[in-house]
Design a protein around this motif. Structure first.
Motif, short mmCIF file in Angstrom:
data_model
loop_
_atom_site.label_atom_id
_atom_site.label_comp_id
_atom_site.label_asym_id
_atom_site.label_seq_id
_atom_site.Cartn_x
_atom_site.Cartn_y
_atom_site.Cartn_z
N ASN A 41 35.23 15.78 24.16
CA ASN A 41 35.72 15.44 25.49
C ASN A 41 36.93 14.53 25.34
OD1 ASN A 41 33.52 16.61 27.11
ND2 ASN A 41 32.28 15.11 26.03
N SER A 42 37.81 14.59 26.30
CA SER A 42 38.96 13.68 26.29
C SER A 42 38.54 12.33 26.86
CB SER A 42 40.10 14.26 27.12
OG SER A 42 39.74 14.27 28.50
N ILE A 43 39.35 11.33 26.60
CA ILE A 43 39.10 10.01 27.18
C ILE A 43 39.17 10.10 28.70
CG2 ILE A 43 40.04 7.67 27.42
CD1 ILE A 43 40.80 7.82 24.43
N GLY A 44 40.14 10.84 29.22
CA GLY A 44 40.25 11.00 30.67
C GLY A 44 39.00 11.62 31.26
N ALA A 45 38.47 12.65 30.60
CA ALA A 45 37.25 13.30 31.09
C ALA A 45 36.07 12.33 31.08
CB ALA A 45 36.93 14.54 30.27
N LEU A 46 35.99 11.50 30.05
CA LEU A 46 34.90 10.53 29.99
C LEU A 46 35.03 9.48 31.09
CD1 LEU A 46 34.63 10.19 26.12
CD2 LEU A 46 32.96 11.27 27.66
N LEU A 47 36.24 9.05 31.38
CA LEU A 47 36.44 8.09 32.47
C LEU A 47 36.01 8.71 33.80
CD1 LEU A 47 39.89 6.56 31.47
CD2 LEU A 47 37.64 5.42 31.37
N LEU A 48 36.41 9.94 34.03
CA LEU A 48 36.02 10.60 35.27
C LEU A 48 34.51 10.86 35.30
CD1 LEU A 48 37.50 11.36 37.83
CD2 LEU A 48 37.75 13.68 36.92
N HIS A 49 33.92 11.06 34.14
CA HIS A 49 32.47 11.23 34.04
C HIS A 49 31.76 9.96 34.55
CE1 HIS A 49 28.60 12.53 32.41
NE2 HIS A 49 28.50 11.38 31.77
N PHE A 50 32.28 8.80 34.20
CA PHE A 50 31.67 7.55 34.68
C PHE A 50 31.65 7.50 36.20
CE2 PHE A 50 33.64 5.35 30.71
CZ PHE A 50 32.77 6.02 29.88
N ALA A 51 32.77 7.87 36.81
CA ALA A 51 32.86 7.87 38.27
C ALA A 51 31.92 8.92 38.85
CB ALA A 51 34.30 8.14 38.72
N ALA A 52 31.86 10.08 38.24
CA ALA A 52 31.02 11.17 38.75
C ALA A 52 29.54 10.82 38.68
CB ALA A 52 31.29 12.45 37.96
N GLN A 108 39.94 6.31 40.63
CA GLN A 108 38.68 7.01 40.85
C GLN A 108 37.50 6.07 40.57
OE1 GLN A 108 38.19 10.22 42.03
NE2 GLN A 108 40.38 10.16 42.40
N LEU A 109 37.57 5.36 39.46
CA LEU A 109 36.51 4.41 39.11
C LEU A 109 36.37 3.32 40.17
CD1 LEU A 109 37.24 4.09 35.30
CD2 LEU A 109 35.14 5.02 36.30
N ASP A 110 37.50 2.78 40.61
CA ASP A 110 37.47 1.72 41.63
C ASP A 110 36.93 2.22 42.96
OD1 ASP A 110 38.49 -0.19 39.92
OD2 ASP A 110 40.54 -0.08 40.70
N GLY A 111 37.35 3.40 43.37
CA GLY A 111 36.88 3.94 44.65
C GLY A 111 35.37 4.13 44.67
N VAL A 112 34.85 4.71 43.60
CA VAL A 112 33.40 4.91 43.53
C VAL A 112 32.68 3.57 43.43
CG1 VAL A 112 31.54 5.90 42.13
CG2 VAL A 112 33.59 7.24 42.60
N ARG A 113 33.20 2.66 42.62
CA ARG A 113 32.54 1.36 42.46
C ARG A 113 32.55 0.58 43.77
NH1 ARG A 113 30.95 -1.57 38.08
NH2 ARG A 113 30.18 0.51 37.55
N ASN A 114 33.64 0.64 44.50
CA ASN A 114 33.68 -0.07 45.78
C ASN A 114 32.62 0.46 46.73
OD1 ASN A 114 35.73 -1.80 44.98
ND2 ASN A 114 37.35 -0.48 45.77
N ARG A 115 32.40 1.75 46.73
CA ARG A 115 31.34 2.34 47.55
C ARG A 115 29.97 1.86 47.06
NH1 ARG A 115 28.42 7.62 47.99
NH2 ARG A 115 27.94 7.84 50.20
N THR A 116 29.78 1.79 45.76
CA THR A 116 28.52 1.28 45.20
C THR A 116 28.27 -0.14 45.68
OG1 THR A 116 28.63 2.68 43.23
CG2 THR A 116 27.34 0.65 43.04
N LEU A 117 29.29 -0.97 45.63
CA LEU A 117 29.14 -2.37 46.05
C LEU A 117 28.74 -2.46 47.51
CD1 LEU A 117 32.18 -3.91 44.14
CD2 LEU A 117 29.75 -4.02 43.51
N GLU A 118 29.34 -1.63 48.35
CA GLU A 118 28.97 -1.63 49.77
C GLU A 118 27.52 -1.15 49.95
OE1 GLU A 118 30.49 -2.95 52.46
OE2 GLU A 118 31.79 -3.75 50.88
#
Length: 174
Positions: free
Chosen positions: A55-66, A114-124
């Motif tokens: 996997n690419s680093i980009g794919a792994l980062l998006l995996h965290f958000a997903a 992408q990571l920030d958007g998903v995390r912000n929703r998690t925090l809410e």
């Protein structure tokens, strides 16, 4: 939310109950170290594949958000991802060939957003529950688990794959 001064403290966070604060403290530290592991990478480096199976680093980062998004849906909304959500998140959830083909050409800012958007929703979402919610048990994988374990798994998965990111970064040929 990511307060550098308190990054090494697993402690109360204003607006959250004690156990949720501790869970978020651990998630915050995991995310901080992930961001540190990818700082200043170029789009070409984020797309780099060690071999045809990696996997690419980009794919792994998006995996965290997903993964985090999928757990939001599962634990807070009590449902599976719908077709529209799967069309967005499936390559990042499945990784492999699908991820290799569809997750590329993005700069670091894209993945961090992408990571920030998903995390912000998690925090809410975590503001809407209390510590008792963490101990609710449900069928999970082959057994049962509580929400606490499920959310532990979200950042445990990130920590595991961050090891892959560090390995890939050391072997970048671009």
């Amino acid at each position: 939310m990511l307060n550098i001064e308190n990054l090494l403290l697993i402690t109360d966070i204003p607006g959250y109950t004690p156990q949720i604060s501790r869970l978020l403290s651990m998630m915050n530290y995991a995310r901080f170290t992930t961001i540190d592991a990818v700082k200043s990478l170029s789009q070409e480096q984020l797309d780099f594949l060690l071999d045809s199976q990696s996997n690419s680093i980009g794919a792994l980062l998006l995996h965290f958000a997903a993964v985090e998004y999928a757990y939001q849906v599962s634990t807070f909304e009590k449902r599976e991802l719908n077709e529209k959500e799967l069309s967005i998140w499936s390559p990042a959830l499945n990784l492999g060939k699908e991820g290799q083909e569809k997750i590329k050409g993005n700069d670091l800012a894209y993945y961090l957003n992408q990571l920030d958007g998903v995390r912000n929703r998690t925090l809410e979402l975590f503001k809407s529950v209390n510590d008792d919610w963490l101990y609710i048990e449900e069928k999970f994988w082959w057994n049962k688990a509580n929400h606490y374990f499920m959310w532990f798994h979200v950042f445990e998965d990130e920590i595991n794959h961050r090891g892959q990111i560090r390995t890939i970064r050391k072997r970048l040929k671009v």
